[in-house]
Design a protein around this motif. Structure first.
Motif, PDB file in Angstrom:
ATOM      1  N   MET A   1      51.633  32.878  58.281  1.00 51.15           N
ATOM      2  CA  MET A   1      52.114  33.643  57.127  1.00 51.15           C
ATOM      3  C   MET A   1      51.741  32.970  55.798  1.00 51.15           C
ATOM      4  O   MET A   1      52.506  33.006  54.840  1.00 51.15           O
ATOM      5  CB  MET A   1      53.635  33.848  57.200  1.00 51.15           C
ATOM      6  CG  MET A   1      54.074  34.633  58.419  1.00 51.15           C
ATOM      7  SD  MET A   1      55.843  34.974  58.449  1.00 51.15           S
ATOM      8  CE  MET A   1      55.997  35.867  59.997  1.00 51.15           C
ATOM      9  N   ASN A   2      50.548  32.405  55.763  1.00 48.26           N
ATOM     10  CA  ASN A   2      50.012  31.825  54.524  1.00 48.26           C
ATOM     11  C   ASN A   2      48.751  32.606  54.149  1.00 48.26           C
ATOM     12  O   ASN A   2      47.749  32.567  54.866  1.00 48.26           O
ATOM     13  CB  ASN A   2      49.684  30.351  54.740  1.00 48.26           C
ATOM     14  CG  ASN A   2      49.284  29.655  53.454  1.00 48.26           C
ATOM     15  OD1 ASN A   2      48.885  30.286  52.492  1.00 48.26           O
ATOM     16  ND2 ASN A   2      49.384  28.340  53.437  1.00 48.26           N
ATOM     17  N   CYS A   3      48.821  33.315  53.042  1.00 48.64           N
ATOM     18  CA  CYS A   3      47.711  34.169  52.630  1.00 48.64           C
ATOM     19  C   CYS A   3      47.005  33.647  51.382  1.00 48.64           C
ATOM     20  O   CYS A   3      46.422  34.419  50.603  1.00 48.64           O
ATOM     21  CB  CYS A   3      48.195  35.595  52.390  1.00 48.64           C
ATOM     22  SG  CYS A   3      49.638  35.713  51.288  1.00 48.64           S
ATOM     23  N   THR A   4      47.049  32.350  51.141  1.00 49.35           N
ATOM     24  CA  THR A   4      46.396  31.768  49.962  1.00 49.35           C
ATOM     25  C   THR A   4      44.907  32.068  49.997  1.00 49.35           C
ATOM     26  O   THR A   4      44.238  31.886  51.028  1.00 49.35           O
ATOM     27  CB  THR A   4      46.621  30.251  49.934  1.00 49.35           C
ATOM     28  OG1 THR A   4      48.020  29.989  49.848  1.00 49.35           O
ATOM     29  CG2 THR A   4      45.921  29.620  48.741  1.00 49.35           C
ATOM     30  N   THR A   5      44.375  32.498  48.835  1.00 48.78           N
ATOM     31  CA  THR A   5      42.997  32.986  48.757  1.00 48.78           C
ATOM     32  C   THR A   5      42.299  32.398  47.540  1.00 48.78           C
ATOM     33  O   THR A   5      42.932  32.178  46.494  1.00 48.78           O
ATOM     34  CB  THR A   5      42.978  34.522  48.674  1.00 48.78           C
ATOM     35  OG1 THR A   5      43.699  35.065  49.796  1.00 48.78           O
ATOM     36  CG2 THR A   5      41.546  35.053  48.691  1.00 48.78           C
ATOM     37  N   VAL A   6      40.989  32.178  47.680  1.00 50.63           N
ATOM     38  CA  VAL A   6      40.161  31.683  46.578  1.00 50.63           C
ATOM     39  C   VAL A   6      39.061  32.693  46.319  1.00 50.63           C
ATOM     40  O   VAL A   6      38.361  33.120  47.252  1.00 50.63           O
ATOM     41  CB  VAL A   6      39.547  30.312  46.897  1.00 50.63           C
ATOM     42  CG1 VAL A   6      38.641  29.855  45.750  1.00 50.63           C
ATOM     43  CG2 VAL A   6      40.628  29.287  47.137  1.00 50.63           C
ATOM     44  N   PHE A   7      38.895  33.063  45.018  1.00 58.10           N
ATOM     45  CA  PHE A   7      37.788  33.911  44.588  1.00 58.10           C
ATOM     46  C   PHE A   7      36.837  33.068  43.750  1.00 58.10           C
ATOM     47  O   PHE A   7      37.271  32.264  42.907  1.00 58.10           O
ATOM     48  CB  PHE A   7      38.284  35.108  43.778  1.00 58.10           C
ATOM     49  CG  PHE A   7      39.043  36.114  44.603  1.00 58.10           C
ATOM     50  CD1 PHE A   7      38.479  36.685  45.740  1.00 58.10           C
ATOM     51  CD2 PHE A   7      40.330  36.498  44.245  1.00 58.10           C
ATOM     52  CE1 PHE A   7      39.185  37.611  46.500  1.00 58.10           C
ATOM     53  CE2 PHE A   7      41.037  37.420  44.992  1.00 58.10           C
ATOM     54  CZ  PHE A   7      40.461  37.977  46.131  1.00 58.10           C
ATOM     55  N   PHE A   8      35.526  33.283  43.959  1.00 56.79           N
ATOM     56  CA  PHE A   8      34.508  32.469  43.280  1.00 56.79           C
ATOM     57  C   PHE A   8      33.796  33.296  42.202  1.00 56.79           C
ATOM     58  O   PHE A   8      33.793  34.531  42.242  1.00 56.79           O
ATOM     59  CB  PHE A   8      33.488  31.950  44.296  1.00 56.79           C
ATOM     60  CG  PHE A   8      34.113  31.216  45.455  1.00 56.79           C
ATOM     61  CD1 PHE A   8      34.542  29.898  45.318  1.00 56.79           C
ATOM     62  CD2 PHE A   8      34.264  31.838  46.686  1.00 56.79           C
ATOM     63  CE1 PHE A   8      35.118  29.218  46.381  1.00 56.79           C
ATOM     64  CE2 PHE A   8      34.838  31.163  47.756  1.00 56.79           C
ATOM     65  CZ  PHE A   8      35.265  29.852  47.603  1.00 56.79           C
ATOM     66  N   ASN A   9      33.154  32.533  41.275  1.00 59.61           N
ATOM     67  CA  ASN A   9      32.339  33.161  40.226  1.00 59.61           C
ATOM     68  C   ASN A   9      33.069  34.313  39.545  1.00 59.61           C
ATOM     69  O   ASN A   9      32.593  35.446  39.495  1.00 59.61           O
ATOM     70  CB  ASN A   9      31.005  33.654  40.813  1.00 59.61           C
ATOM     71  CG  ASN A   9      30.187  32.518  41.399  1.00 59.61           C
ATOM     72  OD1 ASN A   9      30.179  31.404  40.878  1.00 59.61           O
ATOM     73  ND2 ASN A   9      29.517  32.803  42.524  1.00 59.61           N
ATOM     74  N   VAL A  10      34.206  33.984  39.026  1.00 60.50           N
ATOM     75  CA  VAL A  10      35.049  34.996  38.394  1.00 60.50           C
ATOM     76  C   VAL A  10      34.398  35.477  37.100  1.00 60.50           C
ATOM     77  O   VAL A  10      33.872  34.686  36.312  1.00 60.50           O
ATOM     78  CB  VAL A  10      36.439  34.415  38.117  1.00 60.50           C
ATOM     79  CG1 VAL A  10      37.310  35.431  37.399  1.00 60.50           C
ATOM     80  CG2 VAL A  10      37.093  33.985  39.418  1.00 60.50           C
ATOM     81  N   THR A  11      34.457  36.781  36.871  1.00 59.89           N
ATOM     82  CA  THR A  11      33.956  37.379  35.629  1.00 59.89           C
ATOM     83  C   THR A  11      35.104  38.076  34.915  1.00 59.89           C
ATOM     84  O   THR A  11      36.214  38.197  35.447  1.00 59.89           O
ATOM     85  CB  THR A  11      32.824  38.385  35.913  1.00 59.89           C
ATOM     86  OG1 THR A  11      33.355  39.487  36.673  1.00 59.89           O
ATOM     87  CG2 THR A  11      31.693  37.721  36.697  1.00 59.89           C
ATOM     88  N   THR A  12      34.812  38.548  33.712  1.00 71.14           N
ATOM     89  CA  THR A  12      35.860  39.226  32.934  1.00 71.14           C
ATOM     90  C   THR A  12      36.316  40.518  33.615  1.00 71.14           C
ATOM     91  O   THR A  12      37.430  41.008  33.341  1.00 71.14           O
ATOM     92  CB  THR A  12      35.344  39.533  31.525  1.00 71.14           C
ATOM     93  OG1 THR A  12      34.126  40.278  31.606  1.00 71.14           O
ATOM     94  CG2 THR A  12      35.094  38.243  30.750  1.00 71.14           C
ATOM     95  N   ASN A  13      35.506  41.109  34.509  1.00 68.51           N
ATOM     96  CA  ASN A  13      35.905  42.331  35.210  1.00 68.51           C
ATOM     97  C   ASN A  13      37.028  42.072  36.208  1.00 68.51           C
ATOM     98  O   ASN A  13      37.636  43.025  36.718  1.00 68.51           O
ATOM     99  CB  ASN A  13      34.705  42.937  35.953  1.00 68.51           C
ATOM    100  CG  ASN A  13      33.636  43.433  34.993  1.00 68.51           C
ATOM    101  OD1 ASN A  13      33.954  43.843  33.861  1.00 68.51           O
ATOM    102  ND2 ASN A  13      32.377  43.414  35.430  1.00 68.51           N
ATOM    103  N   TYR A  14      37.293  40.783  36.478  1.00 66.40           N
ATOM    104  CA  TYR A  14      38.349  40.456  37.427  1.00 66.40           C
ATOM    105  C   TYR A  14      39.740  40.586  36.803  1.00 66.40           C
ATOM    106  O   TYR A  14      40.753  40.467  37.517  1.00 66.40           O
ATOM    107  CB  TYR A  14      38.175  39.025  37.949  1.00 66.40           C
ATOM    108  CG  TYR A  14      37.108  38.868  39.013  1.00 66.40           C
ATOM    109  CD1 TYR A  14      35.865  39.487  38.891  1.00 66.40           C
ATOM    110  CD2 TYR A  14      37.341  38.086  40.131  1.00 66.40           C
ATOM    111  CE1 TYR A  14      34.895  39.326  39.847  1.00 66.40           C
ATOM    112  CE2 TYR A  14      36.365  37.909  41.106  1.00 66.40           C
ATOM    113  CZ  TYR A  14      35.144  38.534  40.950  1.00 66.40           C
ATOM    114  OH  TYR A  14      34.174  38.387  41.915  1.00 66.40           O
TER     115      TYR A  14
END
Length: 471
Positions: free
Chosen positions: A105-118
């Motif tokens: 029950m751990n849903c920690t997530t990483v997103f890469f190369n974030v842009t302003t559309n995020y």
């Protein structure tokens, strides 16, 4: 009494409401409310979830569940494009990775190369056959910016002079893989300690603690904490400035006199006490020193007094809650006393000058007199010698000393010879001798020429009270 049809209707309505209520909370997620992210960096979203008791039997942890992220709105059935990431798929709209263990029950997530559309709101959905649920009541807002947010400065307690104090600087680390580097700018020496820490909402931040001993000279001086974020091959920098507020006892206490020039006896003089302190001075006290005794004479920042004959010495003390400071002693300048002192000093210098001048003149005259006397003495000796030339008969024979160089001695192989000559005293005139006696000349000198070599004859002949030295 209510009819059976109405009672049945109420029971059905109650059960439906309960079912609807449980249907809205089939999944309970925990996430931060907001995350500030840098363009081009990554963002880690701390995430955990829980399943209500009535649905836990449908959640199969043995089979790896999938984590789904939905953008803007939790309702994606009408807008499938709102699903931006699904861990069960290889290709997604957003590049990311669920780093937590969903089975636990751990849903920690990483997103890469974030842009302003995020920049938007995001919801979590968990899928595990036959369990599938979305939490529509909890979302995380991601705000993407080109500039990092400023670090936060805090002080642990009051900053007091001479007491070590710690300052804390905290900067968010939305991408824990590339945390910011914190540096300090302080007007004194210090030591630092940096660490990556977890916040109550499970986000990460870098904490830097600096320890130093403040001085009153640091009061109202700026300190700066700078955060440098690595983004790709470049850095992005932000900082936070804060002015130090140092508490200290009164410093630089001094007294000013008005009027500043010398004053007459009986006139009024105003004394003002100045001091630097934090918090400000709350009490000023004045003291007078007279005949070696110190007396408190007044209180308040200013003190007005009538000038007495002796003037006196004065100083002030400034006090606040941290201590007190004392000024230097000041002497009131009295006109009469200054004039008398100046006249006395001038008279003394005048007398000293006259005495010195007189002594100099006397010394000069003495030197001149000595020089003239010696010069006359030499001239007199010269005249006596030139008055009786060699070979001329004089009334009385004169002894002529050897003109050889002083210290010259005769040769050993030439013995000294003594030559005698006859002296004819018949040529002496009685008249001349008598006149010489009248003139007080008791001794007569005659020079006699002798044949042969000249030698000194240490032979004295006594005749009628006259002395002659024969050469």
């Amino acid at each position: 009494m209510a009819c059976p049809e109405n009672m049945f209707f109420l029971i059905v309505l109650f059960i439906s409401g309960v079912l609807v209520c449980f249907g809205q909370r089939d999944l309970i997620t925990t996430m931060p409310d907001r995350l500030d992210v840098l363009t081009g960096s990554c963002v880690q979203i701390p995430c955990s979830f829980d399943i209500p008791h009535q649905n836990k039997y449908t959640f199969n942890s043995a089979i790896l569940p999938s984590g789904v992220w939905i953008k803007e709105n939790s309702n994606f059935r009408e807008r499938p494009d709102r699903v931006i990431f699904n861990s069960s798929k290889l290709v997604n709209r957003y590049q990311g990775e669920i780093t937590g263990n969903i089975s636990q029950m751990n849903c920690t997530t990483v997103f890469f190369n974030v842009t302003t559309n995020y920049t938007d709101k995001y919801y979590v959905r968990i899928e595990s056959q036959p369990y599938r649920a979305t939490d529509p009541d909890k979302s995380v807002e991601i705000d993407v910016s080109d500039l990092p947010s400023s670090p936060i400065l805090t002080v642990s307690g009051e900053v007091k002079e001479g007491i070590p104090v710690s300052l804390n600087c905290s900067a968010v680390a939305p991408c824990p893989e590339h945390p910011p580097e914190l540096t300090w700018t302080l007007p004194t020496q210090f030591t630092t300690e940096n660490q990556l820490q977890e916040n109550p909402d499970q986000t990460k931040s870098v904490l830097s603690t600096v320890t130093f001993t403040p001085s009153y000279l640091h009061h109202e001086k700026n300190i700066t904490c700078t955060a440098v974020y690595p983004v790709g091959t470049s850095n992005k920098t932000t900082e936070h400035n804060m002015m130090l507020n140092v508490s200290f006892s009164p410093k630089d206490t001094s007294v000013s006199i008005s009027p500043a020039d010398s004053v007459s006896v009986g006139s009024c003089v105003n004394l003002t006490c100045s001091s630097t302190a934090n918090p400000p001075v709350t009490n000023f006290t004045w003291f007078q020193i007279s005949e070696g005794k110190t007396t408190q004479v007044a209180s308040g920042q200013s003190y007005t007094l009538n000038v007495t004959g002796d003037g006196g010495l004065y100083y002030c003390e400034a006090r606040n809650s941290h201590g007190c400071g004392k000024s230097n002693e000041v002497q009131l300048a009295i006109k009469g006393q200054e004039d008398s002192k100046t006249s006395g000093v001038g008279f003394w210098f005048l007398v000293s000058g006259v005495a010195a001048g007189t002594l100099g003149v006397i010394l000069l005259i003495s030197l001149i007199s000595l020089f003239v006397w010696r010069r006359n003495l030499r001239l007199h000796d010269g005249l006596e010698r030139t008055d009786s030339p060699q070979g001329q008969n004089s009334p009385v024979g004169t002894v002529c000393t050897n003109q050889a160089t002083a210290g010259e001695e005769p040769a050993d192989d030439q013995p000294e010879e003594i030559h005698y000559g006859d002296i004819d005293f018949s040529k002496l005139q009685t008249k001349d001798a008598a006149q010489d006696r009248v003139q007080g000349q008791e001794s007569e000198y005659a020079e006699v020429n002798v044949t042969g070599s000249r030698a000194q004859v240490p032979h004295l002949n006594y005749l009628d009270g006259l002395y002659a030295q024969v050469n």
